[in-house]
Design a protein around this motif. Structure first.
Motif, PDB file in Angstrom:
ATOM      1  N   ALA A  97       1.533  -5.933  17.221  1.00 45.08           N
ATOM      2  CA  ALA A  97       2.670  -5.904  16.291  1.00 45.08           C
ATOM      3  C   ALA A  97       3.096  -4.460  16.006  1.00 45.08           C
ATOM      4  N   GLN A  98       2.141  -3.573  15.858  1.00 48.83           N
ATOM      5  CA  GLN A  98       2.457  -2.159  15.617  1.00 48.83           C
ATOM      6  C   GLN A  98       3.205  -1.562  16.813  1.00 48.83           C
ATOM      7  N   GLN A  99       2.775  -1.955  18.001  1.00 54.38           N
ATOM      8  CA  GLN A  99       3.414  -1.450  19.226  1.00 54.38           C
ATOM      9  C   GLN A  99       4.856  -1.960  19.330  1.00 54.38           C
ATOM     10  N   TYR A 100       5.060  -3.276  19.123  1.00 56.46           N
ATOM     11  CA  TYR A 100       6.408  -3.841  19.110  1.00 56.46           C
ATOM     12  C   TYR A 100       7.251  -3.197  18.013  1.00 56.46           C
ATOM     13  N   GLY A 101       6.611  -2.924  16.877  1.00 50.68           N
ATOM     14  CA  GLY A 101       7.322  -2.292  15.763  1.00 50.68           C
ATOM     15  C   GLY A 101       7.978  -0.997  16.193  1.00 50.68           C
ATOM     16  N   GLN A 102       7.226  -0.188  16.915  1.00 45.59           N
ATOM     17  CA  GLN A 102       7.778   1.097  17.371  1.00 45.59           C
ATOM     18  C   GLN A 102       8.786   0.900  18.502  1.00 45.59           C
ATOM     19  N   GLN A 103       8.567  -0.119  19.330  1.00 40.48           N
ATOM     20  CA  GLN A 103       9.465  -0.328  20.471  1.00 40.48           C
ATOM     21  C   GLN A 103      10.776  -0.997  20.063  1.00 40.48           C
ATOM     22  N   LYS A 104      10.706  -1.948  19.099  1.00 46.83           N
ATOM     23  CA  LYS A 104      11.857  -2.826  18.872  1.00 46.83           C
ATOM     24  C   LYS A 104      12.359  -2.911  17.444  1.00 46.83           C
ATOM     25  N   TRP A 105      11.446  -2.971  16.466  1.00 46.37           N
ATOM     26  CA  TRP A 105      11.825  -3.448  15.136  1.00 46.37           C
ATOM     27  C   TRP A 105      12.150  -2.361  14.122  1.00 46.37           C
ATOM     28  N   TYR A 106      11.575  -1.187  14.289  1.00 49.72           N
ATOM     29  CA  TYR A 106      11.758  -0.144  13.273  1.00 49.72           C
ATOM     30  C   TYR A 106      12.454   1.089  13.840  1.00 49.72           C
ATOM     31  N   GLN A 107      13.460   1.546  13.108  1.00 52.07           N
ATOM     32  CA  GLN A 107      14.040   2.865  13.387  1.00 52.07           C
ATOM     33  C   GLN A 107      13.049   3.947  12.989  1.00 52.07           C
ATOM     34  N   SER A 108      12.427   3.732  11.829  1.00 52.23           N
ATOM     35  CA  SER A 108      11.456   4.703  11.318  1.00 52.23           C
ATOM     36  C   SER A 108      10.603   4.017  10.256  1.00 52.23           C
ATOM     37  N   TYR A 109       9.424   4.536  10.044  1.00 52.96           N
ATOM     38  CA  TYR A 109       8.598   4.041   8.947  1.00 52.96           C
ATOM     39  C   TYR A 109       7.632   5.120   8.502  1.00 52.96           C
ATOM     40  N   LYS A 110       7.075   4.904   7.332  1.00 55.62           N
ATOM     41  CA  LYS A 110       6.057   5.808   6.810  1.00 55.62           C
ATOM     42  C   LYS A 110       4.953   4.966   6.191  1.00 55.62           C
ATOM     43  N   VAL A 111       3.717   5.338   6.435  1.00 52.96           N
ATOM     44  CA  VAL A 111       2.554   4.622   5.907  1.00 52.96           C
ATOM     45  C   VAL A 111       1.788   5.578   5.003  1.00 52.96           C
ATOM     46  N   ARG A 112       1.494   5.130   3.810  1.00 56.57           N
ATOM     47  CA  ARG A 112       0.726   5.962   2.872  1.00 56.57           C
ATOM     48  C   ARG A 112      -0.515   5.194   2.407  1.00 56.57           C
ATOM     49  N   ILE A 113      -1.678   5.806   2.588  1.00 55.28           N
ATOM     50  CA  ILE A 113      -2.957   5.209   2.206  1.00 55.28           C
ATOM     51  C   ILE A 113      -3.333   5.785   0.847  1.00 55.28           C
ATOM     52  N   CYS A 114      -3.500   4.917  -0.136  1.00 54.12           N
ATOM     53  CA  CYS A 114      -3.617   5.363  -1.530  1.00 54.12           C
ATOM     54  C   CYS A 114      -4.823   4.748  -2.225  1.00 54.12           C
ATOM     55  N   LEU A 115      -5.426   5.528  -3.074  1.00 53.73           N
ATOM     56  CA  LEU A 115      -6.438   5.023  -3.996  1.00 53.73           C
ATOM     57  C   LEU A 115      -5.746   4.676  -5.315  1.00 53.73           C
ATOM     58  N   VAL A 116      -5.773   3.396  -5.686  1.00 51.64           N
ATOM     59  CA  VAL A 116      -5.204   2.991  -6.973  1.00 51.64           C
ATOM     60  C   VAL A 116      -6.222   3.331  -8.049  1.00 51.64           C
ATOM     61  N   GLU A 117      -5.878   4.283  -8.886  1.00 52.42           N
ATOM     62  CA  GLU A 117      -6.834   4.779  -9.878  1.00 52.42           C
ATOM     63  C   GLU A 117      -6.755   4.001 -11.187  1.00 52.42           C
ATOM     64  N   ARG A 118      -5.552   3.464 -11.477  1.00 52.82           N
ATOM     65  CA  ARG A 118      -5.326   2.860 -12.770  1.00 52.82           C
ATOM     66  C   ARG A 118      -4.147   1.918 -12.645  1.00 52.82           C
ATOM     67  N   ASP A 119      -4.146   0.818 -13.385  1.00 50.46           N
ATOM     68  CA  ASP A 119      -2.960  -0.039 -13.411  1.00 50.46           C
ATOM     69  C   ASP A 119      -2.832  -0.707 -14.763  1.00 50.46           C
ATOM     70  N   TYR A 120      -1.635  -1.163 -15.067  1.00 47.26           N
ATOM     71  CA  TYR A 120      -1.398  -1.938 -16.294  1.00 47.26           C
ATOM     72  C   TYR A 120      -0.201  -2.820 -16.058  1.00 47.26           C
ATOM     73  N   GLU A 121      -0.060  -3.850 -16.902  1.00 45.31           N
ATOM     74  CA  GLU A 121       1.024  -4.793 -16.633  1.00 45.31           C
ATOM     75  C   GLU A 121       1.665  -5.309 -17.914  1.00 45.31           C
TER      76      GLU A 121
END
Lengths: 103, 103
Positions: free
Chosen positions: B78-102
């Motif tokens: 899917a990642q390979q097809y994504g680059q070949q066909k489906w996405y003009q561009s993308y960005k991936v960010r890996i994050c540590l969620v330190e805190r949340d509230y709702e």
């Protein structure tokens, strides 16, 4: 637009929300908050999309910058209206972006 | 839907993308990947919205779980097809969620 953030680490605030029906001043306030945030010290960018849920991710240099933005008086008013009028529910996640890559 | 994630800390992967025109198998693959991810060890939930840009945030217990999901062979395709066909561009960010509230 995809935010051109600097090299990690930096911070992200993931704001996921479900709106109430109708606009009721929401669109104007959202636009105003977008401009106001962009003028804050430590602001790095914002990305936003909405269908059934809305996701707005804002990027910041530090936790301090996030705290300062949360405390801006006009933003505090927007948060208050948000709970009173605009959102059925939302979740805010404060995150350290450890790594990123792009295509 | 807003993900009912456990108490922080946990991890988030913010995937921001701009699509190419047309579907070309994208919708089916996205649905398949959603199901496949949900069955992975360490998966906590996903939130997704798209207008001009798409934002998909998936939540995970650990960096190890994120790495394992990235390496699943059907996901790699899917990642390979994504680059070949489906996405003009993308960005991936890996994050540590330190805190949340709702609200």
């Amino acid at each position: 637009m995809i935010s051109q953030t600097p090299q990690a680490p930096y911070y992200a605030v993931i704001f996921t929300s479900i709106r109430t029906a109708g606009d009721d001043g929401y669109g104007d306030m959202a636009a105003e908050m977008g401009k106001l945030a962009a003028g804050q010290e430590g602001y790095l960018g914002v990305e936003s999309a909405r269908n059934e849920i809305g996701i707005t991710v804002s990027y910041w240099t530090s936790l301090e910058a996030i705290k300062n933005w949360k405390a801006v008086s006009r933003h505090r008013l927007a948060q208050q209206y948000g709970q009173q009028k605009w959102y059925q529910s939302y979740k805010v996640r404060i995150c350290l972006v450890e790594r990123d890559y792009e295509f």
